[in-house]
Design a protein around this motif. Structure first.
Motif, short mmCIF file in Angstrom:
data_model
loop_
_atom_site.label_atom_id
_atom_site.label_comp_id
_atom_site.label_asym_id
_atom_site.label_seq_id
_atom_site.Cartn_x
_atom_site.Cartn_y
_atom_site.Cartn_z
N ALA A 1 0.82 -1.22 0.00
CA ALA A 1 0.00 0.00 0.00
C ALA A 1 0.85 1.26 0.00
CB ALA A 1 -0.94 -0.01 1.21
N ALA A 2 1.98 1.24 0.69
CA ALA A 2 2.83 2.43 0.76
C ALA A 2 3.38 2.83 -0.60
CB ALA A 2 3.99 2.18 1.73
N PHE A 3 3.36 1.90 -1.55
CA PHE A 3 3.88 2.16 -2.89
C PHE A 3 2.76 2.19 -3.92
CE2 PHE A 3 6.98 -0.23 -0.39
CZ PHE A 3 8.01 0.69 -0.34
N GLY A 4 1.51 2.32 -3.44
CA GLY A 4 0.37 2.41 -4.33
C GLY A 4 -0.14 1.07 -4.82
N GLY A 5 0.34 -0.02 -4.21
CA GLY A 5 -0.08 -1.34 -4.62
C GLY A 5 -1.06 -1.98 -3.65
N ALA A 6 -1.36 -3.23 -3.89
CA ALA A 6 -2.30 -3.96 -3.04
C ALA A 6 -1.54 -4.91 -2.12
CB ALA A 6 -3.28 -4.73 -3.92
N GLN A 7 -2.29 -5.56 -1.24
CA GLN A 7 -1.70 -6.57 -0.36
C GLN A 7 -1.74 -7.91 -1.09
OE1 GLN A 7 -2.76 -6.24 3.74
NE2 GLN A 7 -2.41 -8.41 4.18
N GLU A 8 -0.60 -8.55 -1.24
CA GLU A 8 -0.49 -9.80 -1.96
C GLU A 8 -0.25 -10.95 -0.99
OE1 GLU A 8 2.36 -9.67 -5.12
OE2 GLU A 8 1.78 -7.63 -5.75
N THR A 9 -0.96 -12.04 -1.19
CA THR A 9 -0.86 -13.20 -0.31
C THR A 9 -0.47 -14.43 -1.12
OG1 THR A 9 -2.53 -12.31 1.19
CG2 THR A 9 -2.09 -14.68 1.31
N ARG A 10 0.53 -15.17 -0.62
CA ARG A 10 1.00 -16.37 -1.28
C ARG A 10 1.31 -17.44 -0.23
NH1 ARG A 10 2.21 -15.79 -6.57
NH2 ARG A 10 3.60 -17.61 -6.53
N CYS A 11 1.38 -18.67 -0.67
CA CYS A 11 1.66 -19.80 0.22
C CYS A 11 3.07 -20.33 0.00
CB CYS A 11 0.65 -20.92 -0.03
SG CYS A 11 1.02 -22.46 0.88
N ALA A 12 3.83 -20.44 1.09
CA ALA A 12 5.13 -21.12 1.06
C ALA A 12 4.88 -22.55 1.53
CB ALA A 12 6.12 -20.41 1.98
N PRO A 13 4.89 -23.52 0.64
CA PRO A 13 4.49 -24.89 1.01
C PRO A 13 5.51 -25.58 1.92
CG PRO A 13 5.33 -24.85 -1.23
CD PRO A 13 5.24 -23.42 -0.78
N GLY A 14 5.00 -26.34 2.86
CA GLY A 14 5.87 -27.12 3.74
C GLY A 14 6.46 -26.29 4.87
N ALA A 15 7.30 -26.95 5.67
CA ALA A 15 7.96 -26.29 6.80
C ALA A 15 8.98 -25.28 6.28
CB ALA A 15 8.63 -27.32 7.69
N GLN A 16 9.14 -24.18 7.01
CA GLN A 16 10.03 -23.11 6.61
C GLN A 16 11.12 -22.89 7.67
OE1 GLN A 16 9.66 -21.65 3.50
NE2 GLN A 16 8.10 -23.26 3.32
N ALA A 17 12.36 -22.73 7.20
CA ALA A 17 13.50 -22.61 8.12
C ALA A 17 13.53 -21.27 8.83
CB ALA A 17 14.80 -22.83 7.36
N SER A 18 12.93 -20.25 8.23
CA SER A 18 12.95 -18.91 8.82
C SER A 18 11.91 -18.06 8.13
CB SER A 18 14.33 -18.27 8.67
OG SER A 18 14.59 -17.98 7.31
N GLY A 19 11.70 -16.86 8.68
CA GLY A 19 10.78 -15.93 8.05
C GLY A 19 11.27 -15.50 6.68
N VAL A 20 12.59 -15.34 6.54
CA VAL A 20 13.16 -14.98 5.24
C VAL A 20 12.92 -16.10 4.23
CG1 VAL A 20 15.30 -14.55 3.98
CG2 VAL A 20 14.88 -13.38 6.13
N ALA A 21 13.13 -17.35 4.67
CA ALA A 21 12.91 -18.48 3.77
C ALA A 21 11.45 -18.55 3.34
CB ALA A 21 13.31 -19.77 4.46
N ALA A 22 10.53 -18.30 4.27
CA ALA A 22 9.10 -18.32 3.94
C ALA A 22 8.78 -17.24 2.91
CB ALA A 22 8.27 -18.12 5.20
N LEU A 23 9.35 -16.06 3.09
CA LEU A 23 9.11 -14.95 2.17
C LEU A 23 9.58 -15.33 0.77
CD1 LEU A 23 8.22 -11.93 2.01
CD2 LEU A 23 10.60 -11.32 2.56
N GLN A 24 10.75 -15.92 0.69
CA GLN A 24 11.29 -16.31 -0.61
C GLN A 24 10.52 -17.49 -1.21
OE1 GLN A 24 15.41 -16.83 0.74
NE2 GLN A 24 16.00 -15.16 -0.61
N ASN A 25 10.24 -18.48 -0.40
CA ASN A 25 9.59 -19.68 -0.90
C ASN A 25 8.13 -19.45 -1.27
OD1 ASN A 25 11.96 -21.10 -0.62
ND2 ASN A 25 11.46 -21.85 1.43
N ALA A 26 7.55 -18.36 -0.77
CA ALA A 26 6.19 -17.99 -1.18
C ALA A 26 6.19 -17.35 -2.56
CB ALA A 26 5.57 -17.05 -0.16
N GLY A 27 7.37 -16.91 -3.01
CA GLY A 27 7.47 -16.32 -4.34
C GLY A 27 7.80 -14.85 -4.34
N PHE A 28 8.09 -14.27 -3.17
CA PHE A 28 8.51 -12.87 -3.11
C PHE A 28 10.04 -12.80 -3.19
CE2 PHE A 28 4.46 -13.04 -0.79
CZ PHE A 28 3.75 -12.03 -1.44
N THR A 29 10.55 -11.63 -3.55
CA THR A 29 11.99 -11.46 -3.69
C THR A 29 12.49 -10.40 -2.71
OG1 THR A 29 11.86 -12.01 -6.04
CG2 THR A 29 13.87 -10.94 -5.28
#
Length: 486
Positions: A372-400
């Motif tokens: 929202a701060a950049f004029g966009g929407a809130q995007e939701t994605r699923c990181a499948p399976g167990a995640q080693a960390s919050g950073v790993a979840a962010l990446q494995n969900a498809g965000f960069t």
């Protein structure tokens, strides 16, 4: 090998030219950031203890100090337990000084580590370390038989922190004698030099050229020892004098005089003194963090600290820096660290393919990012399976995510290239007014919980939601309930 954990006469370094930017009343750096620095340093120490077979360089004082770092940072449980077990077997010759008598500093470090590890120092490895420490006291109140020329105030403060940890009461005549000796050594400006043979003679002015006068190391431990017993005279004067001695980056050098480049050891001890005296270390935390090895250094060294002049791991700097980075003064309360052994997160391998929308049940970790701060929407994605960390979840969900130049992904500075390089170059930590705020919502939660841990060390449970929003402590537009049904 035996190591005394203080520096009597350090090598001089060139002074920086920048002006002093902040004082002791500056608010401390964000707790999450300083704790991340401490946890990464502790992670290095935990791995080093494990690699050493349960000790650090087969050295009592280094191992004891490392154990204190693990407890201060709250990680490395197994290594901390192994370190304490090692110490319980090293209570003979390793605790002696060059004169063959018990060295009060070495005994004190072991007492502090034992207490932090929930052990009784009066029955530790078959020894009463408290009685042994008290037995080193001289008639004048000073602990230790060796000449105090270079470490009198330091070892006295250290001994007092250990005796406080062991619950020796302030009403004990030996404590009264010890605190009287140490307060008598205090300089007129509130600080301490290594030792004053004649306390009727004023302290010499702090002089970096001759390493004379008050210094941050003696002051750091003296303040902790006296503050532990509530006997610190002129705390405001102490804080003001330390503030006046700050380096340009907010850290500290050995000699308590301004205009010098900071070093990690002195900065760490000064931070502990400030905390013990009730002050705010402010940007001293950032100065200390600048000496931590990161993603541009060898993987085995990351998390450790270096001393100016070389980026090689400096063990003394590392063991002294970790408790200070955690914002802890001695003595530490007994604790049980977590089993985690954090690593500096420089890259995540083998990403899983994320899918749009929330995860079903406990099939993975849902990640939602609010643009929202950049004029966009809130995007939701699923990181499948167990995640080693919050950073790993962010990446494995498809965000960069993109980290900072200095710290890598220990501090997420951009997500999907936002903010742009023009908005934030992402060199150091993001500003407190414009950063990616990090939240959690466990299964069934209807409100966001601001993370008290960095995304590089937090492990999200299956079925939970990880949320990110950009701004000054911004919160996601959608609630956890709305995310689950999006």
């Amino acid at each position: 090998m035996r190591t005394k954990l203080f520096r009597a006469r350090p090598v001089a370094v060139l002074a920086t030219a920048a002006a002093l930017a902040a004082g002791l009343c500056t608010p401390a750096a964000a707790t999450e950031q300083q704790q991340t620095v401490a946890r990464h340093g502790a992670g290095y120490l935990a791995r080093a203890i494990t690699a050493g077979g349960g000790n650090l360089s087969a050295d009592v004082t280094s191992t004891a100090y490392a154990v204190l770092g693990l407890h201060a940072a709250g990680v490395g449980r197994q290594a901390a337990q192994d370190g304490v077990a090692y110490l319980s077997t090293q209570l003979g010759e390793p605790l002696k000084g060059a004169d063959g008598q018990d060295d009060p500093g070495r005994v004190a470090y072991v007492v502090l580590a034992a207490v932090a590890g929930k052990q009784n120092p009066r029955r530790f490895g078959g020894e009463n370390l408290v009685d042994r420490l008290l037995a080193t006291q001289r008639a004048d109140g000073l602990f230790g038989s060796a000449a105090p020329t270079y470490d009198g105030a330091f070892r006295q403060g250290l001994a007092l922190t250990a005796l406080k940890a062991a619950k020796v009461p302030s009403t004990d005549a030996r404590i009264a004698a010890a605190t009287t000796w140490l307060t008598g050594q205090q300089c007129a400006n509130g600080l301490w030099q290594a030792y004053r043979a004649d306390t009727a003679v004023p302290c010499a002015p702090a002089d970096p050229a001759t390493f004379s006068g008050p210094d941050t190391n003696s002051t750091g431990m003296a303040v902790q020892g006296l503050a532990a017993y509530g006997k610190l005279p002129g705390a405001k004067k102490v804080l003001a004098a330390l503030n006046a001695a700050r380096s340009a980056d907010g850290g500290f050098a050995f000699v308590a005089a301004p205009g010098q480049a900071s070093d990690p050891n002195s900065t760490a001890l000064a931070i502990q003194a400030i905390v013990a005296a009730g002050g705010q270390p402010g940007n001293a935390y950032a100065a200390l963090a600048s000496f931590q090895l990161g993603c541009t250094d060898p993987a085995a060294d990351r998390g450790a600290f270096f001393y100016p002049g070389s980026r090689a791991v400096n063990l003394l700097a590392t063991v002294q820096a970790v408790p200070a980075a955690a914002g802890k003064a001695f003595p530490l309360a007994p604790s049980t660290p977590s089993a985690a052994v954090p690593e500096v997160p420089c890259a995540v391998s083998a990403q899983l393919a994320g899918t749009p929308g929330p995860c079903a049940g406990t099939s993975g970790v849902t990640v939602t990012v609010d643009f929202a701060a950049f004029g966009g929407a809130q995007e939701t994605r699923c990181a499948p399976g167990a995640q080693a960390s919050g950073v790993a979840a962010l990446q494995n969900a498809g965000f960069t995510p993109t980290g900072t130049t200095r710290w890598g992904l220990a501090f997420v500075c951009r997500i999907n290239a936002l903010p742009t390089p023009a908005q934030d170059p992402c060199v150091n930590t993001p500003p407190a007014t414009a950063y990616w705020a990090y939240y959690h919502a466990n299964a069934g939660a209807t409100a966001w919980t601001y993370s008290t841990q960095g995304a590089s060390t937090y492990v999200p449970p299956l079925g939970s939601i990880e949320a990110w929003a950009f701004g000054n402590g911004a919160t996601p537009t959608l609630t956890p309930t709305q995310v689950r049904t999006s």
